[in-house]
Design a protein around this motif. Structure first.
Motif, PDB file in Angstrom:
ATOM      1  N   ARG A  85     -14.478 -78.260 -28.218  1.00 36.47           N
ATOM      2  CA  ARG A  85     -14.008 -77.435 -29.335  1.00 36.47           C
ATOM      3  C   ARG A  85     -12.568 -77.801 -29.710  1.00 36.47           C
ATOM      4  O   ARG A  85     -12.212 -77.824 -30.894  1.00 36.47           O
ATOM      5  N   HIS A 119     -12.582 -80.940 -31.750  1.00 41.91           N
ATOM      6  CA  HIS A 119     -13.010 -80.639 -33.116  1.00 41.91           C
ATOM      7  C   HIS A 119     -11.839 -80.091 -33.933  1.00 41.91           C
ATOM      8  O   HIS A 119     -11.631 -80.498 -35.084  1.00 41.91           O
ATOM      9  N   GLU A 120     -11.055 -79.198 -33.316  1.00 39.57           N
ATOM     10  CA  GLU A 120      -9.882 -78.647 -34.005  1.00 39.57           C
ATOM     11  C   GLU A 120      -8.865 -79.747 -34.322  1.00 39.57           C
ATOM     12  O   GLU A 120      -8.164 -79.677 -35.342  1.00 39.57           O
ATOM     13  N   GLU A 148      -9.631 -82.743 -35.046  1.00 40.65           N
ATOM     14  CA  GLU A 148     -10.304 -83.697 -35.939  1.00 40.65           C
ATOM     15  C   GLU A 148     -10.600 -85.032 -35.253  1.00 40.65           C
ATOM     16  O   GLU A 148     -10.581 -86.087 -35.873  1.00 40.65           O
ATOM     17  N   PRO A 195     -13.664 -86.910 -33.626  1.00 42.28           N
ATOM     18  CA  PRO A 195     -15.127 -86.757 -33.615  1.00 42.28           C
ATOM     19  C   PRO A 195     -15.662 -86.670 -32.186  1.00 42.28           C
ATOM     20  O   PRO A 195     -15.414 -87.547 -31.357  1.00 42.28           O
ATOM     21  N   GLN A 234     -20.571 -81.482 -30.341  1.00 39.95           N
ATOM     22  CA  GLN A 234     -20.114 -80.089 -30.413  1.00 39.95           C
ATOM     23  C   GLN A 234     -21.118 -79.105 -29.819  1.00 39.95           C
ATOM     24  O   GLN A 234     -22.329 -79.225 -30.034  1.00 39.95           O
ATOM     25  N   TYR A 276     -18.638 -90.977 -32.178  1.00 37.91           N
ATOM     26  CA  TYR A 276     -18.413 -89.693 -31.506  1.00 37.91           C
ATOM     27  C   TYR A 276     -18.177 -89.900 -30.017  1.00 37.91           C
ATOM     28  O   TYR A 276     -18.906 -90.659 -29.360  1.00 37.91           O
TER      29      TYR A 276
END
Length: 294
Positions: A63, A66-67, A69, A71, A74, A191
């Protein structure tokens, strides 16, 4: 029951607790951790017993990335914590779009971005490059006493060398298991996967994984390794501390092979003992052409 059948029982319980359907679930990989594909493009990850803290950290790291940015695979938003099933922490993730395995050049820019991030307010802990190694040496049933003692002595030498590494890059968040298999590449995005070993430590540790693939296993080509170094911006082999990190990684993958050899000597003993002979200087210079185990 087989390992797959045992894992499926755990999956059914976890999905029931999480309110998810397990109808038509398909195994992706059944190893130390088990991965299952569920309907609605969800992947369940069943970890080993006693790994609840690590599983919770994986969710938090994903997480956070993701915050930032970066990849990364998730987790499901409505399941913020692992589901406990008979001591096994189970986490649920969004399935990635169709993808191919990553290359050395694919993982390098992701590692650079990760290493440049400020340290988050997540209890990551410091890298322990020797985790479980002593237990694997002790449990290596195919070894005789002299081989086991050599490995113990080698481990002690590397522990001492690790404690006095020369200066390198500033410590940062590191992936911890940064080989190309932990990158998935779609037509548009690469990713990062698998944050079980994410911690604070020397960025060189992440870079050493690919360097060992190149210099020890011989599975990374000259051109691939050159692309990796160019994409990251440095060649970790030029650092004075690299031989220590290389030797630790080689010992780790040898211990992993010995663990498999103890469970299935017919399949894995030859490779495990070949690796040990290489470490002892009995098979000439690197690369040694080690083959995958697992």
């Amino acid at each position: 029951m087989s390992r797959t059948e045992e894992s499926h029982v755990l999956l059914l319980k976890a999905c029931a607790d999480a309110g998810l359907s397990a109808t038509g679930a398909e195994p992706i990989r059944i190893g130390e951790n088990a991965l299952w594909r569920l309907p609605s493009r969800i992947v369940a990850r069943i970890a080993r017993p006693g790994q609840a803290a690590a599983a919770a950290r994986e969710l938090a790291v994903a997480r956070w990335l993701h915050e930032c940015e970066v990849p990364a695979v998730q987790p499901l938003d409505h399941l913020p914590e692992p589901v406990d099933v008979d001591g096994h922490p189970v986490t649920f993730w969004h399935e990635l779009p169709p993808h191919r395995p990553g290359t050395a050049a694919d993982i390098a820019p992701l590692l650079r971005r990760l290493h440049e991030l400020p340290v988050p307010a997540i209890p990551l802990g410091s890298l322990d490059p020797f985790v479980r190694l002593s237990a694997r040496i002790d449990g290596a049933a195919t070894l005789h006493d002299e081989q086991r003692q050599w490995l113990r002595d080698h481990l002690a030498e590397l522990e001492a060398a690790w404690s006095s590494l020369p200066a390198g890059m500033p410590p940062s968040v590191i992936h911890g298991d940064a080989w190309r298999g932990n990158v998935a590449v779609t037509p548009t995005t690469a990713y990062l996967l698998d944050f079980e070993r994410t911690s604070l430590g020397p960025p060189e540790w992440d870079l050493t994984a690919t360097a060992v693939g190149y210099g020890t296993f011989g599975t990374v080509s000259n051109s691939e390794y050159a692309a990796f170094c160019e994409a990251y911006g440095t060649d970790v082999r030029a650092w004075a501390g690299y031989p220590v990190l290389r030797d630790i990684r080689e010992l780790r993958v040898t211990g992993f092979a010995l663990q498999h050899a103890a469970a299935d000597p017919a399949r894995h003993r030859a490779e495990a003992h070949y690796r040990l002979a290489c470490l002892r200087g009995r098979n000439g210079p690197r690369p040694w052409g080690w083959t995958a185990v697992g």
